[in-house]
Write an enzyme that holds these catalytic residues in place. Sequence first.
Site, PDB file in Angstrom:
ATOM      1  CG  ASN A  64       1.683   3.909  -2.926  1.00 25.13           C
ATOM      2  OD1 ASN A  64       0.497   3.679  -3.186  1.00 25.13           O
ATOM      3  ND2 ASN A  64       2.292   3.409  -1.852  1.00 25.13           N
ATOM      4  CD1 TRP A  65      -1.349   8.698  -6.630  1.00 21.59           C
ATOM      5  CD2 TRP A  65      -3.327   8.196  -7.564  1.00 21.59           C
ATOM      6  NE1 TRP A  65      -1.413   9.321  -7.858  1.00 21.59           N
ATOM      7  CE2 TRP A  65      -2.612   9.028  -8.455  1.00 21.59           C
ATOM      8  CE3 TRP A  65      -4.594   7.748  -7.926  1.00 21.59           C
ATOM      9  CZ2 TRP A  65      -3.132   9.424  -9.682  1.00 21.59           C
ATOM     10  CZ3 TRP A  65      -5.108   8.142  -9.155  1.00 21.59           C
ATOM     11  CH2 TRP A  65      -4.385   8.968 -10.024  1.00 21.59           C
ATOM     12  CE  LYS A  66       1.773   5.810   1.006  1.00 20.00           C
ATOM     13  NZ  LYS A  66       2.484   6.074   2.233  1.00 20.00           N
ATOM     14  CG  HIS A 115       3.834   0.330   0.946  1.00 17.03           C
ATOM     15  ND1 HIS A 115       3.530   0.833   2.195  1.00 17.03           N
ATOM     16  CD2 HIS A 115       4.292   1.386   0.212  1.00 17.03           C
ATOM     17  CE1 HIS A 115       3.797   2.138   2.199  1.00 17.03           C
ATOM     18  NE2 HIS A 115       4.251   2.492   1.019  1.00 17.03           N
ATOM     19  CD  GLU A 127       1.344   3.102   4.061  1.00 11.50           C
ATOM     20  OE1 GLU A 127       0.596   2.936   3.088  1.00 11.50           O
ATOM     21  OE2 GLU A 127       2.008   4.144   4.247  1.00 11.50           O
ATOM     22  CD  GLU A 182       8.202   3.580   0.154  1.00 16.99           C
ATOM     23  OE1 GLU A 182       7.954   4.626  -0.440  1.00 16.99           O
ATOM     24  OE2 GLU A 182       7.317   2.817   0.573  1.00 16.99           O
ATOM     25  CB  SER A 226       8.796  12.803   3.587  1.00 17.84           C
ATOM     26  OG  SER A 226       7.941  12.298   4.598  1.00 17.84           O
ATOM     27  N   GLY A 244       4.518   9.130  -2.071  1.00 17.40           N
ATOM     28  CA  GLY A 244       3.157   8.965  -1.576  1.00 17.40           C
ATOM     29  C   GLY A 244       2.400  10.274  -1.653  1.00 17.40           C
ATOM     30  N   GLY A 245       2.327  10.994  -0.531  1.00 21.70           N
ATOM     31  CA  GLY A 245       1.499  12.196  -0.416  1.00 21.70           C
ATOM     32  C   GLY A 245       1.668  13.188  -1.566  1.00 21.70           C
TER      33      GLY A 245
HETATM   34  P1  13P Z   1       5.109   9.662   1.512  1.00 21.34           P
HETATM   35  O1  13P Z   1       5.765  10.199   0.253  1.00 21.34           O
HETATM   36  O2  13P Z   1       3.737  10.213   1.743  1.00 21.34           O
HETATM   37  O3  13P Z   1       6.013   9.758   2.683  1.00 21.34           O
HETATM   38  O4  13P Z   1       4.876   8.082   1.243  1.00 21.34           O
HETATM   39  C1  13P Z   1       5.933   7.287   0.846  1.00 21.34           C
HETATM   40  C2  13P Z   1       5.408   5.961   0.490  1.00 21.34           C
HETATM   41  O5  13P Z   1       5.033   5.184   1.345  1.00 21.34           O
HETATM   42  C3  13P Z   1       5.315   5.623  -0.932  1.00 21.34           C
HETATM   43  O6  13P Z   1       5.062   4.274  -1.119  1.00 21.34           O
END
Ligand code: 13P
Length: 261
Positions: A12-14, A102, A104, A174, A220, A241-242
């Site tokens: 997930n590149w956000k 999600h 967020e 998550e 993470s 994510g990251g």
């Molecule tokens: P991180 O891997 O950056 O913690 O993000 C997790 C996430 O929200 C994936 O949807």
Amino acid sequence: MSSERQPIVSGNWKMNNNHFEAIQCVQKLAYLLQKEDFDAVEVTVHPPFTDLRSMQTLIDADQLRLKLGAQNCHSEDKGAFTGEVSPVFLGKLGVHYVIVGHSERRELFGETDEFVAAKVAAVLKHGMAPILCVGETLAEREAGVTLDKVKRQVGIALEKRSNEQVKNMVIAYEPIWAIGTGKNASPADAQEVIAAIRAEVASVASAPAANAIRLQYGGSVKAGTIADIMRQPDIDGVLVGGASLDPTEFARIVQYRRHAF
Ligand code: 13P
């Protein structure tokens, strides 16, 4: 991880990577991953909406085995919803998976459990699979209400779905306190919550649906942590994510079997 369910690793590149950067990132990832990786693990990438057409073209032209995903959509097919994106449009862009609910979206944009449930229905209606996200805040974890919260989130999203629909879904657990913080739930803690999610799916849908649905952990995840997560019996994959923004790191995550087992 169960041998009956194919592992699924999702990036997930956000709100990162414009469409030029997205092409470079996916080309590098495709170069790093081999046939045996795609045979073993389903790999999905979820770029921003503005990258999807470029990604579709690249995946088609180079016959890549990566599956295209989106990060969100609206529950309606069309209409006066300024700024929103229809699931119908995503289907036309070759999208296979849509992240829904999600944290967020829930925390920053006020998405309710009911709205998330409507999005789950819409994604399935248009032949795609939702990756439904659930998880607790740090305060909820400390108050001991983690399982109550995730069970409620799962129950509302699934209650009107058929068993066949549920079998095709993915649910990502998550924990909100683990997202982008470098902290992760211990593999045992993640397994406990994810096992409770599977039990909830069995009770809202059916035992066969609970056995078929794939459940991911997110928060993470790094190349160095995935192997222990994937050893847990109910965890079928990860939502990253990251670490998915770096093709080298993400490829190593996909290749966890090579350096772990
Ligand atoms: P991180 O891997 O950056 O913690 O993000 C997790 C996430 O929200 C994936 O949807």
